[in-house]
Each structure stands twice: as C-alpha cells, then as structure tokens.
Write a protein that holds these residues in place. Sequence first.
Motif, PDB file in Angstrom:
ATOM      1  N   UNK A  94      68.424  43.276  30.606  1.00  0.00           N
ATOM      2  CA  UNK A  94      69.372  43.271  31.715  1.00  0.00           C
ATOM      3  C   UNK A  94      68.831  44.053  32.891  1.00  0.00           C
ATOM      4  N   UNK A  95      69.735  44.476  33.744  1.00  0.00           N
ATOM      5  CA  UNK A  95      69.340  45.200  34.950  1.00  0.00           C
ATOM      6  C   UNK A  95      70.049  46.550  35.032  1.00  0.00           C
ATOM      7  N   UNK A  96      69.372  47.481  35.652  1.00  0.00           N
ATOM      8  CA  UNK A  96      69.927  48.789  35.995  1.00  0.00           C
ATOM      9  C   UNK A  96      69.863  48.912  37.517  1.00  0.00           C
ATOM     10  N   UNK A  97      70.951  49.279  38.122  1.00  0.00           N
ATOM     11  CA  UNK A  97      71.005  49.348  39.579  1.00  0.00           C
ATOM     12  C   UNK A  97      70.907  50.800  40.064  1.00  0.00           C
ATOM     13  N   UNK A 260      67.444  47.055  42.246  1.00  0.00           N
ATOM     14  CA  UNK A 260      67.836  46.457  40.972  1.00  0.00           C
ATOM     15  C   UNK A 260      66.601  46.379  40.077  1.00  0.00           C
ATOM     16  N   UNK A 261      66.641  47.103  38.958  1.00  0.00           N
ATOM     17  CA  UNK A 261      65.486  47.217  38.064  1.00  0.00           C
ATOM     18  C   UNK A 261      65.713  46.413  36.788  1.00  0.00           C
ATOM     19  N   UNK A 262      64.740  45.601  36.416  1.00  0.00           N
ATOM     20  CA  UNK A 262      64.801  44.840  35.173  1.00  0.00           C
ATOM     21  C   UNK A 262      64.361  45.741  34.013  1.00  0.00           C
ATOM     22  N   UNK A 263      65.165  45.782  32.940  1.00  0.00           N
ATOM     23  CA  UNK A 263      64.820  46.581  31.766  1.00  0.00           C
ATOM     24  C   UNK A 263      64.898  45.716  30.524  1.00  0.00           C
ATOM     25  N   UNK A 264      64.146  46.132  29.490  1.00  0.00           N
ATOM     26  CA  UNK A 264      64.020  45.311  28.284  1.00  0.00           C
ATOM     27  C   UNK A 264      65.304  45.243  27.471  1.00  0.00           C
ATOM     28  N   UNK A 265      66.087  46.322  27.484  1.00  0.00           N
ATOM     29  CA  UNK A 265      67.304  46.343  26.659  1.00  0.00           C
ATOM     30  C   UNK A 265      68.348  47.241  27.317  1.00  0.00           C
TER      31      UNK A 265
END
Length: 337
Positions: A94-97, A260-265
């Motif tokens: 998902x993403x972390x903002x 907006x950062x894409x993260x693995x989990x």
Amino acid sequence: MKNILLFSLLTLPALLFTSAIAGEGHKHEHTHDKHLKITSDTQAQAHAHGHEHSHTAGHNDAAGKQAEGHDDVAVIAAAMAEQVGIRVAAAAAGTIERHIPLYGELVTPPNRQAQVRARFPGMITQINVTVGQRVKRGEVLALVESNDSLRTYPLKAPIAGIVLQQFASQGEYTAGESLFAITDPSELWAELKVFPAVLDDIESGLPVHIEARSGRYDSTITHILPASGQPYVYARVTLDNSSGRFAVGERLSALVDAEIMQVALVIDNLALQEFAGQAVVFVQNGEQYRPRAVQLGRTDGRFTEVLAGLKAGERYVVANSYLIKAELEKSAAAHEH
C-alpha cells in the motif's frame, strides 16, 4: 423422635432455599456462557488447572510453567464475530502519505452569493419571501412599481439559494439599494493558510484531507492565491456541500499529501493493539484469533508500514480487535488466580 422430626421441619426450608440458590447459580452460569460465546485456550487451561488443584505442589508448578508458555488464542464462532462487529482484512502492499498540516476556514465563493436590487426606483408593493426561505433561480422575490412608468415589475432571484437577509419591507421606497441577500451553500471554499516554511511543498492538484466538525472530506487543492498584506498564501479547496454538513465561517484543519510512498506491506492503524508489552495485530485462522507481534515502520496516522511479523495475504482483525485483547487478558488473569 419428636426432636428429630422438629429438626427436620426446621431444616427443610433451609435446604430447599439452598437448593434454589444452587439452581439459580447453575442457571446463571449457563446464561453467562451462552451470552459470551468467546472462548480462549487460556480459559480452557485455567479450567483444567482448577480441576487439578488437588494434585501435588510440584505438579501444580509444572502446570503453571506450561500455562505461561502457552500460545494465546481466542476461538470465536463466525456468527458471534459478525454480531460483535469483528472485521478482518488481508495484509497487502500500500501507500504511506507524508502529510503537511494546514489550517483555515470555510467561505462562500463569489458566484454563490448575490445582492438583489430593483432595476428602477419605485415603491415595493409586495414581498413574496422570508429570511431563511430556499428559492429557485428566477423565482419572484418581490414586486416593485416603477416611479417613471407606474408599471409593476417582478424582482427575481438571480441564483438559487437561501434568502440570507432582507433589507426592505412592503410599502417602502427603493432607489437602487440592496433589498435581499441570497447565498447558495451547496458549494464552499476551504481557504487554508500556507506559510513560507512549507510553501515549497504545497502546489495545486495535491490531495488534501479536510477535517472539520462534521467529519472528514477528501479533495484536492484547486489553486494557490496570495493573501493581500499577509505573510502567507491561501491554498483553496472546493468542497461539495450539497448535504449541508459544512457551515460558512467554520474553522477547520487539513492534511495535505505532500508525498505518497509505496511500501511492501501496510496495515490499518485500527488493528494495532498493545498486548503483553508488544505492538500486535490479531491474525485470523478460521475461528481462531492469535496475537502476532509486529515490527512497525513509517505511519501517516491511518496506515502503518509493517517491517516484520506479518506476511502479505494473512488476514488480520481491523475492527473491534480490542474485544479479543480484553478476552485474552481476562482469561490470563483468571488463570493466574
């Protein structure tokens, strides 16, 4: 013989009363079990430990050590989980903002307000509306008799909206001054103050989450405009207010998604609980729910990155996980006693 008979007569009511109490207690116990419907391995172990209490002290110590090392698990029937609102989701990427907080207030756009004036000087012969009344565009607000032609003409609403103010009454003379103020609150602007320290990170088109008294609203920054004579600029956001949940002048806060950062989990923050001194989520396997310690990374207040302890695809409790935590803690406390 009489003494024995007398004793029996005296003690019989007491025995019946005691039996009634025991019966009520047994009945209450069954009612309680039926109502709870949430069991855990620690409960079962505590129950077994109670039955083995008559064994040697050494055997009790061994049982206690075994209980301390036991994996906590709550067993909840699917129907009961649905009834108490336990909801699960699959762990996934998902993403972390990265948020930048801003503050401001709600204002009415210029094209959503109107001052209504008579076209020609004359006498107001009729008023058709009252303050607070909702009117349609083109609806007749009043009638005015022209001084020049002595003909009566209608004064119509230039926009749809609510009659906010009325400045004249029937029988009065008008010569071009405002007679009615109409506002349309179905669309508002959020004007957010942006100070120089964060100005480089704020631009038109960025997602923004408006937090107001009546809830949260997701939108985007429409444009940036200067504030005359002020050490900040405005980030303007258009809000759909057709439901009427926002009010003009309402103070609000906002979070702008600067990155907006894409993260693995990622997991929903509602899932996180503290259990046995660790951050955990409750992982579902059928009707079993186990606490799983997780190592956490970045967070944006709604979602948190998981670095270790959980795998993609595993189902974890999102809503009402505190119910499972409370049950396991209660079971553990009962076992200790």
